[in-house]
Design a protein around this motif. Sequence first.
Motif, short mmCIF file in Angstrom:
data_model
loop_
_atom_site.label_atom_id
_atom_site.label_comp_id
_atom_site.label_asym_id
_atom_site.label_seq_id
_atom_site.Cartn_x
_atom_site.Cartn_y
_atom_site.Cartn_z
N ILE A 181 0.82 -1.24 -0.02
CA ILE A 181 -0.19 0.09 0.21
C ILE A 181 0.94 1.34 0.00
N ALA A 182 2.03 1.17 0.81
CA ALA A 182 2.71 2.34 1.17
C ALA A 182 3.44 2.53 -0.09
N GLN A 183 4.03 1.61 -1.24
CA GLN A 183 4.75 1.86 -2.32
C GLN A 183 3.99 2.25 -3.19
N ASP A 184 2.52 2.21 -3.35
CA ASP A 184 1.69 2.96 -4.18
C ASP A 184 1.72 4.56 -4.02
N ILE A 185 1.95 4.80 -2.86
CA ILE A 185 1.80 6.25 -2.55
C ILE A 185 3.26 6.59 -2.77
N CYS A 186 4.24 6.09 -2.34
CA CYS A 186 5.64 6.56 -2.38
C CYS A 186 6.43 5.31 -2.62
N PRO A 187 6.85 5.30 -3.87
CA PRO A 187 7.66 4.22 -4.41
C PRO A 187 8.92 4.02 -3.77
N PHE A 188 9.31 3.73 -2.57
CA PHE A 188 10.52 3.44 -2.16
C PHE A 188 10.83 1.97 -2.58
N PRO A 189 12.27 1.74 -2.59
CA PRO A 189 12.81 0.53 -2.90
C PRO A 189 12.32 -0.96 -2.55
N LEU B 205 13.01 7.52 0.36
CA LEU B 205 11.54 7.76 0.21
C LEU B 205 11.39 8.87 -0.99
N ASN B 206 11.06 8.30 -2.00
CA ASN B 206 10.80 9.24 -3.11
C ASN B 206 9.58 9.89 -3.26
N CYS B 207 9.39 10.55 -2.42
CA CYS B 207 8.23 11.42 -2.02
C CYS B 207 8.26 12.52 -0.92
N ASP B 208 7.29 13.36 -0.63
CA ASP B 208 7.21 14.20 0.15
C ASP B 208 6.79 13.35 1.66
N PRO B 209 7.70 13.08 2.57
CA PRO B 209 7.17 12.24 3.66
C PRO B 209 5.84 12.50 4.43
N LYS B 210 5.67 14.00 4.80
CA LYS B 210 4.66 14.49 5.38
C LYS B 210 3.40 14.05 4.68
N ALA B 211 3.38 14.53 3.36
CA ALA B 211 2.10 14.56 2.38
C ALA B 211 1.92 12.84 1.93
N PRO C 245 6.24 7.06 14.92
CA PRO C 245 7.37 7.35 14.22
C PRO C 245 7.54 8.56 13.43
N GLN C 246 8.70 9.01 13.13
CA GLN C 246 8.89 10.34 12.54
C GLN C 246 8.29 10.33 11.21
N THR C 247 8.08 9.32 10.42
CA THR C 247 7.13 9.17 9.20
C THR C 247 6.78 7.70 9.29
N TRP C 248 5.49 7.37 8.89
CA TRP C 248 5.09 6.09 8.72
C TRP C 248 5.55 5.37 7.77
N LEU C 249 5.92 5.96 6.47
CA LEU C 249 6.38 5.40 5.46
C LEU C 249 8.00 4.86 5.95
N GLN C 250 8.66 5.59 6.65
CA GLN C 250 10.05 5.14 6.76
C GLN C 250 9.75 3.97 7.75
#
Length: 313
Positions: A17-25, A227-233, A264-269
Amino acid sequence: MGNMQCPPEDAAHLASIAQDICPFPNYNPNPLYHNILSINSSLHLRNHYIAVQSSLTPKQLEDFTQGLRTTFGRDGNVTLGGVGVVALSLAVLFDTLARQVRGEWVSDSGPIPGLFVKNLRGYYPAHVYTASEYLRLVPHIANNPTRMIEESERYQKQLVIDHQSWDKLVENHTMAMKDDTTAVNVFMGQYIAVSISLHLSRITHFTGNLLDINANASPTGGNIWNLNCDPKAADKEFLAKVKNSDKRTQEAFESCSPKSGHVPQTWLQHIAKLVFADVMFLPAQSGYANPDSVIAHREHFDLKADALKKWVE
């Protein structure tokens, strides 16, 4: 090691789900790596061998089989080919030959395509080049015990040197060395070095201390997370999607949330770290945590047994 409170399948579900929003490796290496460097290596190798052959046309299969006959001779037997790094080298050879008979260009140097984790900047640590060179060589020396011992010892020593050099770069705060995908590739190189140590123990019947560089595995805390995105957004979008999702996702989110109540500082991280940690735990899950049983596992591989084309014309 691993995520005691967060099952790997839950971390993977949230990551999808997260990688659809922010395509981290994608930190997961080729399944060949952790399937074949396992206690069930011969079964995985046999399945891969059949699958590769089944993907070829009759003419391609004929050329593929001829390539194997040229390398291993009429007997088609590979010494200790059903286990460890020899099995992994055979899997790599099958894939390479399959690409070649399809008319694809395949490099005979550099990182083995598809085996290691892709780095978008094209950087790979020295471990990857050394391991790739060794795995390409193994099929050609597998039935020559003297040469196999000499080359395995040489490449094992080089992998240790590669890791010592990498450690120094990390200590000097060279940022590229702490890249998340680089850390996974270093870890893969470490376990190939351990696998070479196990292989040498099988050949020489060595019973002393094995190479152990697992203790120096890169921790998740000091890495740079791509994280290839704006973490907060991205966090806002991710949390909104979880809130409106199905029960399966809600339960995964609950199981993988920090239990201390710390946000966490960011959920994606946070999710990237969970997936990363699970990848680092794969070799232990595969059976390599018990080297005695791994060393005792000695199995040759008969290429003729599962050949889909007549082996000897």
